[in-house]
Design an enzyme around this catalytic site. Structure first.
Site, PDB file in Angstrom:
ATOM      1  N   HIS A  45      -5.092   3.919  -3.811  1.00  0.00           N
ATOM      2  CA  HIS A  45      -6.150   4.891  -4.105  1.00  0.00           C
ATOM      3  C   HIS A  45      -6.404   4.897  -5.615  1.00  0.00           C
ATOM      4  O   HIS A  45      -5.669   4.261  -6.374  1.00  0.00           O
ATOM      5  CB  HIS A  45      -5.709   6.292  -3.662  1.00  0.00           C
ATOM      6  CG  HIS A  45      -4.527   6.782  -4.451  1.00  0.00           C
ATOM      7  ND1 HIS A  45      -3.229   6.486  -4.092  1.00  0.00           N
ATOM      8  CD2 HIS A  45      -4.454   7.475  -5.615  1.00  0.00           C
ATOM      9  CE1 HIS A  45      -2.401   6.994  -5.000  1.00  0.00           C
ATOM     10  NE2 HIS A  45      -3.119   7.608  -5.934  1.00  0.00           N
ATOM     11  N   HIS A 131      -7.290   3.385 -12.226  1.00  0.00           N
ATOM     12  CA  HIS A 131      -6.487   2.227 -11.818  1.00  0.00           C
ATOM     13  C   HIS A 131      -6.001   2.436 -10.387  1.00  0.00           C
ATOM     14  O   HIS A 131      -6.054   3.545  -9.869  1.00  0.00           O
ATOM     15  CB  HIS A 131      -5.281   2.053 -12.757  1.00  0.00           C
ATOM     16  CG  HIS A 131      -4.338   3.217 -12.686  1.00  0.00           C
ATOM     17  ND1 HIS A 131      -4.574   4.397 -13.357  1.00  0.00           N
ATOM     18  CD2 HIS A 131      -3.190   3.398 -11.991  1.00  0.00           C
ATOM     19  CE1 HIS A 131      -3.595   5.253 -13.080  1.00  0.00           C
ATOM     20  NE2 HIS A 131      -2.745   4.677 -12.252  1.00  0.00           N
TER      21      HIS A 131
END
Length: 191
Positions: A45, A131
């Site tokens: 995620h 990220h």
């Protein structure tokens, strides 16, 4: 396990097919890079706001603001195009897939972040560094070197996906996958 608190966080969900592609990518990197733990593909995620241990009422308040704020936001394209690390350069703590800069992602993050602040959460104030965590804790005999990031980069031909929803996740420590989706906030589909 006693004494472990439940943590919550808001994240941009990766579509199922993107997770499947990344599963192969991770499997490939795993054989070449000695990190202690590799993230379960279902747990991939992009974190937008980490809440920690949170009371139900505060989460409810944040959910309401987020739902209202996101109902006019449309789904958008994202690209994963590089690898990166957090922590010591020779022994990184976090190994991640990086995203091409995205105005839409920054706007969604700002929306979610300010909704959490409005609901009374005290959030981390570090600059947003989008990220996708892939692995944690370097355990290699040799030191990690930054040229590995370029040499091992599986995203030279970037991986594109559509960001279609924000999710409130609950963490289950000691389980795999360890993130359970609690509330889903779908973004509007593009016309």
């Amino acid at each position: 396990m006693t004494g472990q608190q439940t943590h919550y966080f808001y994240a941009l969900e990766l579509p199922g097919e993107t997770k499947e592609i990344l599963e192969g990518t991770i499997h490939n990197l795993q054989s070449k890079l000695p990190f202690k733990t590799w993230v379960h593909p279902q747990d991939l995620h992009i974190t937008l706001a980490f809440l920690g241990n949170a009371p139900e009422a505060k989460i409810q308040a944040a959910n309401e603001v987020i739902e209202l704020a996101l109902n006019k936001t449309t789904a958008f394209k994202m690209e994963i195009d590089h690898l990166g690390i957090f922590g010591r350069k020779d022994s990184p703590r976090i190994f991640w897939g990086g995203l091409k800069k995205s105005k839409e992602l920054n706007e969604i993050r700002d929306t979610v972040f300010s909704a959490c602040m409005t609901a009374g959460f005290a959030l981390e104030t570090r600059p947003f560094s989008p990220h996708i965590t892939i692995a944690r804790k370097w355990v290699g005999e040799e030191v990690f070197t930054s040229d590995l990031l370029e040499a091992m980069n599986p995203f030279k031909k970037e991986l594109t996906f559509h960001a279609e929803r924000v999710v409130l996740y609950k963490t289950h420590l000691g389980k795999s996958p360890k993130y359970e989706p609690i509330t889903l906030f779908p973004l509007a589909m593009q016309e």
